[in-house]
Design an enzyme around this catalytic site. Structure first.
Site, PDB file in Angstrom:
ATOM      1  N   GLY A 155       0.854  -1.187   0.000  1.00  0.00           N
ATOM      2  CA  GLY A 155       0.000   0.000   0.000  1.00  0.00           C
ATOM      3  C   GLY A 155       0.886   1.231   0.000  1.00  0.00           C
ATOM      4  O   GLY A 155       1.978   1.221  -0.569  1.00  0.00           O
ATOM      5  N   THR A 235       6.595  -2.750  11.153  1.00  0.00           N
ATOM      6  CA  THR A 235       6.097  -1.432  11.568  1.00  0.00           C
ATOM      7  C   THR A 235       4.586  -1.364  11.351  1.00  0.00           C
ATOM      8  O   THR A 235       4.013  -0.277  11.313  1.00  0.00           O
ATOM      9  CB  THR A 235       6.762  -0.288  10.756  1.00  0.00           C
ATOM     10  OG1 THR A 235       6.507  -0.510   9.365  1.00  0.00           O
ATOM     11  CG2 THR A 235       8.249  -0.197  11.004  1.00  0.00           C
ATOM     12  N   ARG A 237       1.454  -3.815  12.656  1.00  0.00           N
ATOM     13  CA  ARG A 237       0.813  -4.024  13.952  1.00  0.00           C
ATOM     14  C   ARG A 237       1.399  -5.283  14.561  1.00  0.00           C
ATOM     15  O   ARG A 237       1.642  -6.273  13.847  1.00  0.00           O
ATOM     16  CB  ARG A 237      -0.710  -4.210  13.809  1.00  0.00           C
ATOM     17  CG  ARG A 237      -1.489  -2.941  13.519  1.00  0.00           C
ATOM     18  CD  ARG A 237      -1.552  -1.995  14.727  1.00  0.00           C
ATOM     19  NE  ARG A 237      -2.342  -0.814  14.437  1.00  0.00           N
ATOM     20  CZ  ARG A 237      -1.857   0.328  13.934  1.00  0.00           C
ATOM     21  NH1 ARG A 237      -0.570   0.454  13.667  1.00  0.00           N
ATOM     22  NH2 ARG A 237      -2.666   1.358  13.717  1.00  0.00           N
ATOM     23  N   GLU A 266       1.341  -3.471  23.733  1.00  0.00           N
ATOM     24  CA  GLU A 266       2.117  -2.224  23.753  1.00  0.00           C
ATOM     25  C   GLU A 266       1.704  -1.437  24.987  1.00  0.00           C
ATOM     26  O   GLU A 266       0.506  -1.272  25.195  1.00  0.00           O
ATOM     27  CB  GLU A 266       1.848  -1.396  22.496  1.00  0.00           C
ATOM     28  CG  GLU A 266       2.355  -2.070  21.240  1.00  0.00           C
ATOM     29  CD  GLU A 266       2.150  -1.240  19.974  1.00  0.00           C
ATOM     30  OE1 GLU A 266       1.733  -0.066  20.081  1.00  0.00           O
ATOM     31  OE2 GLU A 266       2.389  -1.774  18.894  1.00  0.00           O
ATOM     32  N   HIS A 285       6.529   2.300  18.891  1.00  0.00           N
ATOM     33  CA  HIS A 285       5.458   2.676  17.956  1.00  0.00           C
ATOM     34  C   HIS A 285       5.599   4.144  17.518  1.00  0.00           C
ATOM     35  O   HIS A 285       4.699   4.969  17.736  1.00  0.00           O
ATOM     36  CB  HIS A 285       4.079   2.417  18.586  1.00  0.00           C
ATOM     37  CG  HIS A 285       2.986   2.247  17.576  1.00  0.00           C
ATOM     38  ND1 HIS A 285       1.916   1.410  17.761  1.00  0.00           N
ATOM     39  CD2 HIS A 285       2.791   2.823  16.350  1.00  0.00           C
ATOM     40  CE1 HIS A 285       1.104   1.472  16.708  1.00  0.00           C
ATOM     41  NE2 HIS A 285       1.624   2.327  15.841  1.00  0.00           N
TER      42      HIS A 285
HETATM   43  P1  NAP Z   1      -2.557   1.004   2.993  1.00  0.00           P
HETATM   44  O1  NAP Z   1      -2.148   2.034   2.019  1.00  0.00           O
HETATM   45  O2  NAP Z   1      -4.000   0.728   3.180  1.00  0.00           O
HETATM   46  O3  NAP Z   1      -1.798  -0.341   2.604  1.00  0.00           O
HETATM   47  C1  NAP Z   1      -2.052  -1.563   3.194  1.00  0.00           C
HETATM   48  C2  NAP Z   1      -1.764  -2.633   2.166  1.00  0.00           C
HETATM   49  O4  NAP Z   1      -1.925  -3.936   2.760  1.00  0.00           O
HETATM   50  C3  NAP Z   1      -2.697  -2.558   0.972  1.00  0.00           C
HETATM   51  O5  NAP Z   1      -1.925  -2.539  -0.180  1.00  0.00           O
HETATM   52  C4  NAP Z   1      -3.529  -3.815   1.086  1.00  0.00           C
HETATM   53  O6  NAP Z   1      -4.085  -4.438  -0.013  1.00  0.00           O
HETATM   54  C5  NAP Z   1      -2.584  -4.759   1.798  1.00  0.00           C
HETATM   55  N1  NAP Z   1      -3.342  -5.816   2.456  1.00  0.00           N
HETATM   56  C6  NAP Z   1      -4.519  -5.717   3.116  1.00  0.00           C
HETATM   57  N2  NAP Z   1      -4.914  -6.918   3.555  1.00  0.00           N
HETATM   58  C7  NAP Z   1      -3.984  -7.802   3.133  1.00  0.00           C
HETATM   59  C8  NAP Z   1      -3.830  -9.193   3.259  1.00  0.00           C
HETATM   60  N3  NAP Z   1      -4.756  -9.935   3.900  1.00  0.00           N
HETATM   61  N4  NAP Z   1      -2.736  -9.769   2.709  1.00  0.00           N
HETATM   62  C9  NAP Z   1      -1.822  -9.049   2.047  1.00  0.00           C
HETATM   63  N5  NAP Z   1      -1.915  -7.704   1.888  1.00  0.00           N
HETATM   64  C10 NAP Z   1      -2.971  -7.096   2.431  1.00  0.00           C
HETATM   65  O7  NAP Z   1      -1.996   1.356   4.433  1.00  0.00           O
HETATM   66  P2  NAP Z   1      -0.598   2.004   4.816  1.00  0.00           P
HETATM   67  O8  NAP Z   1      -0.757   3.462   4.956  1.00  0.00           O
HETATM   68  O9  NAP Z   1       0.474   1.483   3.945  1.00  0.00           O
HETATM   69  O10 NAP Z   1      -0.436   1.429   6.313  1.00  0.00           O
HETATM   70  C11 NAP Z   1      -0.336   0.044   6.528  1.00  0.00           C
HETATM   71  C12 NAP Z   1      -0.457  -0.250   8.012  1.00  0.00           C
HETATM   72  O11 NAP Z   1       0.715   0.194   8.677  1.00  0.00           O
HETATM   73  C13 NAP Z   1      -1.600   0.493   8.746  1.00  0.00           C
HETATM   74  O12 NAP Z   1      -2.830  -0.177   8.602  1.00  0.00           O
HETATM   75  C14 NAP Z   1      -1.118   0.522  10.168  1.00  0.00           C
HETATM   76  O13 NAP Z   1      -1.573  -0.627  10.859  1.00  0.00           O
HETATM   77  C15 NAP Z   1       0.409   0.466  10.039  1.00  0.00           C
HETATM   78  N6  NAP Z   1       1.042   1.731  10.404  1.00  0.00           N
HETATM   79  C16 NAP Z   1       1.897   1.757  11.449  1.00  0.00           C
HETATM   80  C17 NAP Z   1       2.557   2.923  11.766  1.00  0.00           C
HETATM   81  C18 NAP Z   1       3.524   2.973  12.908  1.00  0.00           C
HETATM   82  O14 NAP Z   1       3.595   3.992  13.580  1.00  0.00           O
HETATM   83  N7  NAP Z   1       4.295   1.935  13.141  1.00  0.00           N
HETATM   84  C19 NAP Z   1       2.336   4.095  11.036  1.00  0.00           C
HETATM   85  C20 NAP Z   1       1.459   4.037   9.981  1.00  0.00           C
HETATM   86  C21 NAP Z   1       0.815   2.847   9.664  1.00  0.00           C
HETATM   87  P3  NAP Z   1      -4.039  -4.290  -1.589  1.00  0.00           P
HETATM   88  O15 NAP Z   1      -2.956  -5.204  -2.061  1.00  0.00           O
HETATM   89  O16 NAP Z   1      -5.406  -4.714  -2.016  1.00  0.00           O
HETATM   90  O17 NAP Z   1      -3.757  -2.861  -1.919  1.00  0.00           O
HETATM   91  C1  GLV Z   2      -0.104   4.196  13.353  1.00  0.00           C
HETATM   92  O1  GLV Z   2       0.140   3.155  13.868  1.00  0.00           O
HETATM   93  C2  GLV Z   2      -1.056   4.377  12.319  1.00  0.00           C
HETATM   94  O2  GLV Z   2      -1.801   3.433  12.008  1.00  0.00           O
HETATM   95  O3  GLV Z   2      -1.104   5.491  11.789  1.00  0.00           O
END
Ligand code: NAP
Ligand code: GLV
Length: 326
Positions: A155, A235, A237, A266, A285
């Site tokens: 994503g 990074t 969950r 956490e 986090h």
């Molecule tokens: P995003 O743009 O929605 O990307 C998530 C990707 O995961 C999408 O491409 C999606 O599917 C794919 N996906 C969903 N379900 C799946 C599965 N069952 N198997 C394989 N791939 C799957 O979200 P993002 O902005 O990149 O963020 C991703 C995650 O990172 C967030 O949901 C959050 O939990 C985490 N995060 C953590 C931090 C932190 O502080 N550590 C910060 C920001 C985000 P497609 O292939 O259909 O597109």
């Molecule tokens: C952080 O973990 C976020 O999902 O933005």
């Protein structure tokens, strides 16, 4: 005018914008999240809330919040609330997509480099007086340049990580829910199913949301499928990884190291076995924790609230109530 609950003091101009629109703010004081009873009580008096990823908002809390019109998460992830349950009660749920992708990708790639080149471990050793001389054998690790990176979840953040990996001339594999031919061509990515990706990658980095499908996606079988000595970066969950299986993979030496910005729970208790491994890095986090990004996230949350309070659709909905409360 409406009453907006902020579960924490947020950076940037978000609070000013809400006040300038005439709304009354109630801000939970201090660094720690409101305990569930206090969160429920505040939601019960609020029309809108800016919530953090660690503020678990249950359907029971929503039932007891008759005025609540929107939960604006200051995060892209929204596994702290059930969007369908909120929609059924006429409540919008929104998130902050995109704005934090580069910042979080910076951390993911930083963790990858730190784990490979043992930066945290060698700093710790240096501070403890371990630096006696230049050694031809101390703190050896794998090269990042030219290695194979496996991205799980392509994503916004996964793509931003791929762009960084291109600069390191890495071979980049990805596995995701849907294939992305345009990105494959643009970034020279190779699609693999999960098992194929795990078998070929020197580094594996996780960027899926936490959903019922991704919970424990990386389990004991996945660790067994990984290349011996591979390094895992998470990074996304904590619960996407089966943490007991992770500990076992580290204990057996199958895994070369792990760099985790997210854990279960956490914060991770200090007596957790993960803290006993020198080849594990744990950050609290902080994926999106740059000053500018956090300010923008709060401002996006405020923009979503202002839209709903003005009777418009919010710009970043993750649910769609049939009968939004007004
Ligand atoms: P995003 O743009 O929605 O990307 C998530 C990707 O995961 C999408 O491409 C999606 O599917 C794919 N996906 C969903 N379900 C799946 C599965 N069952 N198997 C394989 N791939 C799957 O979200 P993002 O902005 O990149 O963020 C991703 C995650 O990172 C967030 O949901 C959050 O939990 C985490 N995060 C953590 C931090 C932190 O502080 N550590 C910060 C920001 C985000 P497609 O292939 O259909 O597109
Ligand atoms: C952080 O973990 C976020 O999902 O933005």
């Amino acid at each position: 005018m409406a009453r907006v609950f902020l579960t924490r003091t947020v950076p940037g101009t978000a609070a000013d914008r809400l006040e300038a629109a005439g709304h009354t703010l109630e801000t939970w004081p201090g660094e720690l999240p409101p305990p569930p009873a206090d969160l429920a009580a505040a939601l019960a008096r609020a029309d809108a809330v800016i919530a953090m990823v660690v503020d678990r908002i249950t359907p029971e809390m929503l039932d007891a919040a008759p005025r609540l019109r929107i939960v604006a998460n200051m995060a892209v992830g929204y596994d702290n609330i059930d969007p369908a349950a909120a929609a059924a009660r006429g409540i919008w749920v929104t998130n902050t997509p995109g704005v934090l992708a580069e910042t979080t990708a910076d951390l993911a790639f930083g963790l990858l480099l730190a784990a490979a080149r043992r930066i945290v471990e060698s700093d710790r050793d240096t501070r403890a007086g371990g630096w006696k001389t230049w050694s031809p054998t101390a703190f050896l690790g794998p090269d990042v340049f030219g290695a194979t990176l496996g991205i799980i979840g392509l994503g916004e953040i996964g793509e931003a990580v791929a762009r960084r990996a291109r600069g390191f001339k890495m071979r980049i594999l990805y596995s995701s829910r849907t294939r992305k031919p345009a990105l494959e061509a643009d970034l020279n990515l190779e699609y693999r199913d999960l098992r194929g990706l795990l078998a070929e990658s020197d580094f594996v980095t996780i960027h899926t949301p936490l959903t019922p499908e991704t919970r424990h996606l990386i389990d004991a079988a996945a660790f067994a499928a990984m290349k011996p000595g591979a390094i895992l970066v998470n990074t996304a969950r904590g619960q996407v990884v089966d943490q007991d299986a992770l500990v076992e993979a580290l204990r057996s030496g199958r895994l070369g190291g792990a760099a985790l910005d997210v854990t279960t729970p956490e914060p991770l208790p200090l007596d957790h076995p993960l803290f006993t491994f020198p080849n594990v890095i744990i950050t609290p986090h902080i994926g999106s924790a740059s000053r500018a990004t956090r300010a923008r996230m709060a401002e996006m949350a405020a923009a979503n609230i202002l839209a709903v309070l003005e009777g418009r659709e919010p710009p970043n909905p993750v649910n769609r109530p049939q009968n939004p409360r007004s």
